[in-house]
Design a protein around this motif. Structure first.
Motif, PDB file in Angstrom:
ATOM      1  N   VAL A  37      33.159  43.935  36.030  1.00 18.56           N
ATOM      2  CA  VAL A  37      34.390  43.421  36.621  1.00 18.56           C
ATOM      3  C   VAL A  37      35.420  44.531  36.486  1.00 18.56           C
ATOM      4  CG1 VAL A  37      36.200  41.681  36.485  1.00 18.56           C
ATOM      5  CG2 VAL A  37      33.837  41.039  36.026  1.00 18.56           C
ATOM      6  N   ASP A  38      35.883  45.024  37.609  1.00 20.76           N
ATOM      7  CA  ASP A  38      36.828  46.159  37.627  1.00 20.76           C
ATOM      8  C   ASP A  38      36.303  47.319  36.775  1.00 20.76           C
ATOM      9  OD1 ASP A  38      38.570  44.791  39.325  1.00 20.76           O
ATOM     10  OD2 ASP A  38      39.613  43.866  37.647  1.00 20.76           O
ATOM     11  N   THR A  40      34.357  47.400  34.302  1.00 24.20           N
ATOM     12  CA  THR A  40      34.128  47.102  32.888  1.00 24.20           C
ATOM     13  C   THR A  40      32.914  46.188  32.761  1.00 24.20           C
ATOM     14  OG1 THR A  40      36.504  47.211  32.494  1.00 24.20           O
ATOM     15  CG2 THR A  40      35.151  46.171  30.794  1.00 24.20           C
ATOM     16  N   ASP A  53      39.954  40.854  41.817  1.00 15.46           N
ATOM     17  CA  ASP A  53      38.963  41.485  40.949  1.00 15.46           C
ATOM     18  C   ASP A  53      37.828  42.061  41.797  1.00 15.46           C
ATOM     19  OD1 ASP A  53      40.316  40.839  38.634  1.00 15.46           O
ATOM     20  OD2 ASP A  53      39.205  38.990  38.298  1.00 15.46           O
ATOM     21  N   VAL A  54      37.286  43.198  41.348  1.00 18.43           N
ATOM     22  CA  VAL A  54      36.168  43.844  42.035  1.00 18.43           C
ATOM     23  C   VAL A  54      34.933  43.710  41.154  1.00 18.43           C
ATOM     24  CG1 VAL A  54      35.264  46.002  42.966  1.00 18.43           C
ATOM     25  CG2 VAL A  54      37.682  45.462  43.221  1.00 18.43           C
ATOM     26  N   ARG A  67      34.996  42.442  46.510  1.00 16.26           N
ATOM     27  CA  ARG A  67      36.340  42.111  46.034  1.00 16.26           C
ATOM     28  C   ARG A  67      36.534  40.619  46.244  1.00 16.26           C
ATOM     29  NH1 ARG A  67      39.638  45.525  48.682  1.00 16.26           N
ATOM     30  NH2 ARG A  67      39.740  46.891  46.875  1.00 16.26           N
TER      31      ARG A  67
END
Length: 128
Positions: A37-38, A40, A53-54, A67
């Motif tokens: 997620v983003d 991380t 959020d990506v 996204r």
């Protein structure tokens, strides 16, 4: 004061967006640490995600980058699920299927007949 950002569990969103057939499969992929997620890595299926959020994950040997546009209320039909995200995945050129030339798959009926006639011609014990 602004309203809080709407969020949803990561495994539930992956299931609602129809990336996985069941929520337990989605939770298993997240628990295995195969979702980011983003950028991380995430290992908890209950991680809250929301619009903006990506997500990056592997599905069917393809890397998906999406996204989140909306959280969604239910697991609806595919056209409804596609409105929940924007696909940012890199375009991968797929091999095109070339029927006929350079075949390496199953032999056709004609190929099998040709093999049988060649076998019969080479076999001195073949019954005629």
């Amino acid at each position: 004061m602004s309203d809080p950002r709407p969020t949803i569990r990561l495994d539930k969103w992956l299931w609602q967006a129809r990336f996985f057939k069941s929520r337990s499969l989605a939770a298993g992929v997240v628990s295995a640490g195969k979702v980011r997620v983003d950028a991380t890595p995430v290992s908890k299926p209950a991680r809250a995600v929301g619009p903006g959020d990506v997500l990056t994950f592997v599905q069917a040997q393809e890397t998906k980058v999406v996204r989140i546009l909306a959280c969604g209320d239910r697991r609806g039909p595919a056209p409804e699920a596609q409105l929940l995200y924007e696909d940012l995945s890199p375009v991968v050129e797929r091999r095109s299927y070339n029927p006929g030339g350079d075949r390496k798959g199953r032999p056709t009926k004609k190929d099998r007949r040709d093999m049988m006639t060649h076998r019969a011609a080479d076999d001195p014990f073949a019954l005629e």
